[in-house]
Design a protein around this motif. Structure first.
Motif, short mmCIF file in Angstrom:
data_model
loop_
_atom_site.label_atom_id
_atom_site.label_comp_id
_atom_site.label_asym_id
_atom_site.label_seq_id
_atom_site.Cartn_x
_atom_site.Cartn_y
_atom_site.Cartn_z
N GLU A 40 0.84 -1.19 0.00
CA GLU A 40 0.00 0.00 0.00
C GLU A 40 0.88 1.26 0.00
OE1 GLU A 40 -3.27 1.14 3.13
OE2 GLU A 40 -4.10 -0.24 1.64
N ARG A 41 1.99 1.20 0.72
CA ARG A 41 2.94 2.32 0.73
C ARG A 41 3.51 2.55 -0.69
NH1 ARG A 41 4.68 6.67 3.93
NH2 ARG A 41 6.77 7.26 3.22
N HIS A 42 3.85 1.44 -1.33
CA HIS A 42 4.40 1.53 -2.69
C HIS A 42 3.36 2.14 -3.64
CE1 HIS A 42 6.92 0.57 -6.09
NE2 HIS A 42 5.97 -0.20 -6.63
N LYS A 43 2.13 1.74 -3.49
CA LYS A 43 1.06 2.28 -4.34
C LYS A 43 0.90 3.78 -4.12
CE LYS A 43 -3.22 1.41 -3.23
NZ LYS A 43 -4.51 0.72 -3.02
N MET A 44 1.00 4.21 -2.86
CA MET A 44 0.86 5.63 -2.56
C MET A 44 2.05 6.43 -3.08
SD MET A 44 -2.05 5.71 -1.34
CE MET A 44 -1.99 7.48 -1.26
N GLU A 45 3.23 5.83 -3.07
CA GLU A 45 4.41 6.51 -3.62
C GLU A 45 4.26 6.71 -5.12
OE1 GLU A 45 7.56 4.00 -2.30
OE2 GLU A 45 7.81 5.05 -0.37
N ASN A 74 -6.95 4.46 -7.59
CA ASN A 74 -6.78 4.49 -6.14
C ASN A 74 -8.09 4.96 -5.48
OD1 ASN A 74 -5.69 4.40 -3.61
ND2 ASN A 74 -4.55 6.31 -3.81
N THR A 75 -8.94 3.99 -5.16
CA THR A 75 -10.26 4.32 -4.60
C THR A 75 -10.47 3.77 -3.19
OG1 THR A 75 -11.20 2.34 -5.60
CG2 THR A 75 -11.33 4.39 -6.89
N SER A 76 -9.46 3.11 -2.64
CA SER A 76 -9.66 2.46 -1.33
C SER A 76 -8.90 3.13 -0.19
CB SER A 76 -9.24 0.98 -1.42
OG SER A 76 -7.87 0.89 -1.78
N THR A 77 -7.82 3.82 -0.49
CA THR A 77 -7.00 4.41 0.56
C THR A 77 -7.43 5.85 0.84
OG1 THR A 77 -5.13 3.07 -0.19
CG2 THR A 77 -4.65 4.88 1.32
N PRO A 78 -7.81 6.17 2.09
CA PRO A 78 -8.19 7.55 2.41
C PRO A 78 -6.97 8.47 2.39
CG PRO A 78 -8.17 6.20 4.40
CD PRO A 78 -7.93 5.27 3.26
N MET A 79 -7.10 9.64 1.72
CA MET A 79 -5.94 10.53 1.55
C MET A 79 -6.35 11.97 1.79
SD MET A 79 -4.24 9.07 -1.96
CE MET A 79 -5.74 9.35 -2.88
N LEU A 127 5.95 20.65 -3.49
CA LEU A 127 4.68 21.07 -4.09
C LEU A 127 3.48 20.76 -3.19
CD1 LEU A 127 5.31 19.79 -7.74
CD2 LEU A 127 5.70 22.10 -6.82
N ALA A 128 3.56 19.65 -2.42
CA ALA A 128 2.45 19.24 -1.55
C ALA A 128 2.94 18.14 -0.61
CB ALA A 128 1.26 18.75 -2.37
N THR A 129 2.11 17.86 0.37
CA THR A 129 2.38 16.75 1.30
C THR A 129 1.16 15.83 1.32
OG1 THR A 129 3.76 18.18 2.68
CG2 THR A 129 2.99 16.10 3.65
N LEU A 130 1.43 14.54 1.16
CA LEU A 130 0.35 13.54 1.13
C LEU A 130 0.27 12.81 2.46
CD1 LEU A 130 -1.80 11.88 -0.42
CD2 LEU A 130 0.05 10.35 -1.14
N TYR A 131 -0.90 12.87 3.07
CA TYR A 131 -1.20 12.12 4.30
C TYR A 131 -2.20 11.03 3.93
CZ TYR A 131 0.78 16.35 6.43
OH TYR A 131 1.60 17.40 6.78
N TYR A 132 -1.91 9.83 4.31
CA TYR A 132 -2.84 8.75 3.97
C TYR A 132 -2.99 7.78 5.15
CZ TYR A 132 1.08 5.53 3.24
OH TYR A 132 2.18 4.72 3.40
N GLY A 133 -4.17 7.20 5.25
CA GLY A 133 -4.45 6.23 6.32
C GLY A 133 -4.52 4.82 5.78
N ASN A 134 -4.79 3.90 6.64
CA ASN A 134 -4.91 2.51 6.23
C ASN A 134 -6.23 2.30 5.50
OD1 ASN A 134 -2.48 1.84 7.47
ND2 ASN A 134 -3.49 1.41 9.43
N SER A 135 -6.20 1.48 4.47
CA SER A 135 -7.43 1.16 3.74
C SER A 135 -8.34 0.30 4.62
CB SER A 135 -7.09 0.41 2.45
OG SER A 135 -6.49 -0.84 2.76
N GLU A 136 -9.57 0.14 4.18
CA GLU A 136 -10.55 -0.63 4.95
C GLU A 136 -10.09 -2.07 5.13
OE1 GLU A 136 -15.33 -1.78 4.83
OE2 GLU A 136 -14.45 -0.53 3.27
#
Length: 382
Positions: A40-45, A74-79, A127-136
């Motif tokens: 999931e981390r790799h996907k977010m990167e 990317n429809t499952s990870t809250p960001m 340019l920005a900072t991405l914060y993401y939580g664990n998927s369901e």
């Protein structure tokens, strides 16, 4: 129940095997969780890289199908994406309004605790900072070991109680078998005593002596009947509880120490109750003897019969040292005793006789350092 060393070894091996299996499942679940989290981390990167390229494009440039596909997949990870101008973009978090800044900042802090934020840069510029939580799925997987442990705990509890119940059942069968065998063994000398008493009567011995011997023989017959009934459902017949109680009480009175004062009182002359005479007499004997033991052989024992509508109460009181309130219920459990000698079966049998066989009730009514009152309640036969 078989408590042989072979049986104990088998149970121990089964326990070790169960523990090993549970440990393996938990280890495997934890490994899978870490692997899934890394993916999931790799996907977010990848998403952050695509976002970096997207933000660096000129306003009128075409972002390309690859960027759009990455964003759409990317429809499952809250960001939560915080741009350098402090504008906020929320993804995969339905129901959250951008104006609810306090809630969003709370989510950002939560996401920071769950996963390290990803800085989106282009040519060294943030340019920005991405914060993401664990998927369901990841969240559910996180709590899976806890659910598994809970299920195992419940399963173990059920097994424990089944084992305990089975053990108790086996012990009850053992006691019932020993009691029936005791009744059988008493039968032979009892028959001889009846014959010897008849011979004494023929020798013109004082009638009072043979009469008392008859009472004791009758008592032995009653005891034999009691033991023979253990483990089987007794037959109940209609008896006058006043007469039956007084009869049992008087027998104990004649054969107890002169240092004990006995008194009997009934507020009614006759109360019909369905009883098994042998077992009821055993109940009175146990309670009276317990009272005598509590008084160390010196004091007062009293029985009072009190009507109460469709019920009748039998109160047995003594002037002993009393029972702590915390033990009011536990004294009826098998094996619980305050005596140095004894197996703690008396009150357990009394409770079973009263409540299971006669559908009555028994309890410690009151108890202080000056004495105890036990109460038995039976339903009156109409």
């Amino acid at each position: 129940m078989d408590f042989s060393p072979k049986k104990k070894t088998s149970n121990l091996l089964l326990l070790i095997a169960s523990f090993a299996i549970v440990s393996l499942i938990l280890w495997n679940t934890n490994s899978f969780f870490k692997k899934f989290k890394e993916e999931e981390r790799h996907k977010m990167e990848i998403w952050a890289t695509a976002q970096s390229e997207f933000l660096s494009l000129p306003v009128d440039a075409d972002p390309g199908n690859l960027h759009i596909k990455i964003f759409q997949n990317n429809t499952s990870t809250p960001m939560i994406l915080v741009n350098k101008d402090s504008t906020i973009k929320v993804n995969n978090m339905p129901g959250i309004q951008k104006t609810d800044t306090a809630f969003i900042h709370g989510k950002i802090n939560k996401f920071k605790a769950e996963n390290k934020p990803i800085s989106i840069e282009y040519k060294g510029e943030n340019l920005a900072t991405l914060y993401y939580g664990n998927s369901e799925v990841l969240t559910k997987l996180k709590y899976y070991p806890i659910a598994l442990l809970l299920i195992i705990f419940l399963f173990g509890t059920v097994i424990y109680f089944l084992f305990k119940t089975n053990k108790t059942s086996e012990q009850n069968k053992l006691w019932a078998g020993m009691a029936k065998e005791t009744a059988h063994q008493i039968g032979t000398p009892l028959s001889s005593l009846l014959g010897w008493n008849e011979l004494l009567r023929a020798e013109n011995i004082n009638p009072e002596i043979t009469k008392e011997i008859e009472k004791d023989i009758s008592r032995l017959e009653t005891i034999t009947e009691r033991f023979s009934k253990i483990g089987s459902l007794p037959i109940l017949n209609e008896y006058d509880i006043v007469e039956e109680t007084k009869s049992a009480f008087d027998y104990l009175k004649l054969r107890s120490s002169k240092l004990i004062h006995f008194s009997f009182n009934s507020q009614v002359d006759h109360v019909p109750v369905l009883l098994n005479r042998a077992l009821y007499n055993w109940t009175i004997e146990n309670l009276v003897k317990n009272g005598i033991d509590a008084m160390r052989g010196k004091g007062s024992i009293a029985i009072e019969i009190v009507p109460n509508g469709n019920w009748v109460k039998v109160l047995i009181s003594d002037t002993g040292s009393g029972i702590p309130k915390k033990n009011f219920q536990t004294i009826f459990n098998p094996g619980v005793t305050s005596k140095k000698r004894g197996w703690g079966l008396g009150l357990s049998l009394v409770k079973r006789i009263v409540e299971e066989y006669h559908k009555g009730k028994i309890k410690v009514l009151t108890s202080t350092k000056d004495g105890t009152i036990m109460q038995i309640t039976f339903k009156v036969k109409n």
